[in-house]
Design a protein around this motif. Structure first.
Motif, mmCIF file in Angstrom:
data_model
loop_
_atom_site.group_PDB
_atom_site.id
_atom_site.type_symbol
_atom_site.label_atom_id
_atom_site.label_comp_id
_atom_site.label_asym_id
_atom_site.label_seq_id
_atom_site.Cartn_x
_atom_site.Cartn_y
_atom_site.Cartn_z
ATOM 1 N N ASP A 56 -13.579 -1.542 -0.759
ATOM 2 C CA ASP A 56 -12.431 -1.857 0.274
ATOM 3 C C ASP A 56 -11.883 -3.451 -0.075
ATOM 4 N N MET A 57 -12.964 -4.298 -0.137
ATOM 5 C CA MET A 57 -12.689 -5.707 -0.306
ATOM 6 C C MET A 57 -11.823 -5.967 -1.721
ATOM 7 N N HIS A 58 -12.383 -5.255 -2.595
ATOM 8 C CA HIS A 58 -11.482 -5.563 -3.898
ATOM 9 C C HIS A 58 -10.339 -4.945 -4.286
ATOM 10 N N LYS A 59 -10.254 -3.787 -3.618
ATOM 11 C CA LYS A 59 -9.093 -3.013 -3.718
ATOM 12 C C LYS A 59 -7.799 -3.826 -2.903
ATOM 13 N N VAL A 60 -8.111 -4.686 -1.923
ATOM 14 C CA VAL A 60 -7.026 -5.657 -1.380
ATOM 15 C C VAL A 60 -6.464 -6.331 -2.580
ATOM 16 N N HIS A 61 -7.210 -7.016 -3.469
ATOM 17 C CA HIS A 61 -6.768 -7.644 -4.539
ATOM 18 C C HIS A 61 -5.704 -7.029 -5.341
ATOM 19 N N HIS A 62 -5.963 -5.736 -5.603
ATOM 20 C CA HIS A 62 -4.999 -4.964 -6.087
ATOM 21 C C HIS A 62 -3.763 -4.599 -5.520
ATOM 22 N N HIS A 63 -3.681 -4.858 -4.353
ATOM 23 C CA HIS A 63 -2.306 -4.586 -3.628
ATOM 24 C C HIS A 63 -1.231 -5.323 -4.285
ATOM 25 N N TYR A 64 0.017 -4.762 -4.394
ATOM 26 C CA TYR A 64 0.956 -4.948 -5.321
ATOM 27 C C TYR A 64 1.859 -6.355 -5.115
ATOM 28 N N LEU A 113 2.025 -10.605 -3.233
ATOM 29 C CA LEU A 113 1.348 -11.539 -2.408
ATOM 30 C C LEU A 113 1.539 -11.468 -0.876
ATOM 31 N N PRO A 114 0.560 -12.085 -0.214
ATOM 32 C CA PRO A 114 -0.328 -13.016 -0.454
ATOM 33 C C PRO A 114 -1.703 -12.127 -0.994
ATOM 34 N N TYR A 115 -1.819 -10.892 -0.950
ATOM 35 C CA TYR A 115 -2.937 -10.018 -1.074
ATOM 36 C C TYR A 115 -3.445 -10.196 -2.483
ATOM 37 N N THR A 116 -2.543 -10.091 -3.416
ATOM 38 C CA THR A 116 -2.931 -10.123 -4.985
ATOM 39 C C THR A 116 -3.513 -11.577 -5.288
ATOM 40 N N LEU A 162 -16.160 -18.576 1.301
ATOM 41 C CA LEU A 162 -16.441 -19.919 1.489
ATOM 42 C C LEU A 162 -15.303 -20.840 1.082
ATOM 43 N N PHE A 163 -14.514 -20.572 0.309
ATOM 44 C CA PHE A 163 -13.209 -20.930 -0.054
ATOM 45 C C PHE A 163 -11.702 -20.438 0.552
ATOM 46 N N GLY A 164 -11.892 -19.658 1.522
ATOM 47 C CA GLY A 164 -10.673 -19.247 2.248
ATOM 48 C C GLY A 164 -9.695 -18.215 1.505
ATOM 49 N N THR A 165 -10.416 -17.405 0.457
ATOM 50 C CA THR A 165 -9.397 -16.633 -0.098
ATOM 51 C C THR A 165 -9.934 -15.131 0.269
ATOM 52 N N PHE A 166 -10.537 -14.884 1.192
ATOM 53 C CA PHE A 166 -11.164 -13.557 1.572
ATOM 54 C C PHE A 166 -9.878 -13.027 2.653
ATOM 55 N N LYS A 167 -9.592 -11.765 2.293
ATOM 56 C CA LYS A 167 -8.600 -11.305 3.059
ATOM 57 C C LYS A 167 -8.757 -9.665 3.317
ATOM 58 N N THR A 168 -8.311 -9.225 4.417
ATOM 59 C CA THR A 168 -8.503 -7.756 4.405
ATOM 60 C C THR A 168 -7.361 -7.120 4.644
ATOM 61 N N LEU A 169 -7.208 -5.792 4.524
ATOM 62 C CA LEU A 169 -5.860 -5.004 4.528
ATOM 63 C C LEU A 169 -6.567 -3.545 4.800
ATOM 64 N N ILE A 172 -2.841 0.086 1.159
ATOM 65 C CA ILE A 172 -2.782 -0.619 -0.192
ATOM 66 C C ILE A 172 -1.751 0.248 -0.869
ATOM 67 N N ILE A 173 -0.853 -0.626 -1.784
ATOM 68 C CA ILE A 173 -0.268 0.040 -2.884
ATOM 69 C C ILE A 173 -0.526 -0.710 -4.065
ATOM 70 N N TYR A 174 -1.173 -0.189 -5.056
ATOM 71 C CA TYR A 174 -1.915 -0.758 -6.248
ATOM 72 C C TYR A 174 -0.730 -1.022 -7.240
ATOM 73 N N GLY A 175 -0.990 -2.079 -8.057
ATOM 74 C CA GLY A 175 -0.069 -2.631 -9.123
ATOM 75 C C GLY A 175 0.256 -3.961 -8.888
ATOM 76 N N VAL A 176 1.550 -4.359 -9.645
ATOM 77 C CA VAL A 176 2.023 -5.782 -9.350
ATOM 78 C C VAL A 176 3.602 -5.548 -9.297
#
Length: 278
Positions: free
Chosen positions: A203-211, A213-216, A230-237, A242-246
């Motif tokens: 679930d954490m990594h799937k957020v990165h694949h939301h189409y 910003l800022p989730y990408t 630690l570096f403040g780039t953690f987000k949840t959704l 979640i909609i995959y792609g860009v």
């Protein structure tokens, strides 16, 4: 621990290939049984594209492996890097620190830089064009990106001062982790959240694949989640949002033709948001 070190000091190439294909097979079976999303797609066609790109990554890493081996051997021989500077530690702690640092440079840092640098983003973009994220998406990398990531892995080995057995262990864990966190599997929310405090959960990594910003531009980690936190780039959704792609490449015809995917880095098409940032 000594048994693990001995095994990865001499791990045969056949075993590494077996781990790669075994992981894909295992998570493929699990995601077919307990899917997070029920995609309407040609799974074998989708897998064929991703597995071809996986194969190119394997070939590139194989051809350049001598550089990695020579780097690791040199750091061991000269006691160069961070690990040789540490005081005597239990083997498990020494290994954990080494893996954390390799993950920082070889996964988190290069991933962050790829998102923040226009030229590198063009190559990484292929990974984000996938609108059906499953375990085969794990190594959906343009050959150019595979070279970029190899450079950072080698840099990590040099700076960390990793012995070769640790490099092989790191690469094995990295393969399993990325197959796991890309897999289209539905873990109970509490379990996924618990895992995300230590490792990159699905679930954490799937957020990165939301189409969009800022989730990408979040959740860059691969094995360990500590660096994003630690570096403040953690987000949840919520996963149902979640909609995959860009946002720049949502055309299925572009995303499902290998030739078009390989051409993407050489196109001028970038999202307005990315152009404003870069």
């Amino acid at each position: 621990m000594n048994t693990i070190i001995a095994y990865f000091s001499t791990i045969p190439s056949a075993h590494r290939s077996l781990i790669l294909m075994g992981g894909i097979t295992l998570f493929w079976l699990i995601e077919n049984t307990f899917p997070l999303f029920k995609f309407q797609y040609k799974k074998w066609h989708h897998a064929g594209i991703n597995l071809f790109l996986t194969l190119t990554t394997i070939v590139i890493n194989f051809l350049l492996a001598f550089i990695l081996i020579q780097t690791a051997n040199w750091t061991t021989r000269t006691h160069f890097g961070i690990l040789p500077l540490l005081p005597a530690l239990p083997v498990w702690l020494y290994t954990l620190i080494g893996l954390l640092l390799l993950d920082l440079i070889g996964a988190y840092l290069v991933h962050l830089i790829e998102h923040k640098t226009k030229f590198l983003w063009r190559f990484h973009l292929i990974h984000h064009t996938d609108t059906w994220i499953d375990t085969t998406s794990a190594n959906r990398h343009h050959p150019g990106e595979s070279i970029i990531r190899f450079v950072f892995t080698t840099l990590g080995v040099l700076l960390v001062g990793s012995p070769m057995w640790m490099v092989f262990l790191y690469q094995t864990l990295s393969i399993i982790a990325t197959q796991f966190n890309h897999a289209n599997i539905a873990l109970p929310k509490k379990i996924d959240t618990f895992l995300s405090y230590f490792i990159v959960s699905p679930d954490m990594h799937k957020v990165h694949h939301h189409y969009v910003l800022p989730y990408t531009d979040s959740n860059y980690g691969n094995i360990f989640s500590i660096w994003d936190r630690l570096f403040g780039t953690f987000k949840t959704l919520p996963k149902q949002e979640i909609i995959y792609g860009v946002d720049t490449h949502l055309d299925p015809k572009e995303n499902n033709q290998l030739k078009k995917l390989l051409q993407i880095p050489f196109q001028k098409k970038l999202s307005l948001e990315k152009n404003e940032k870069l």
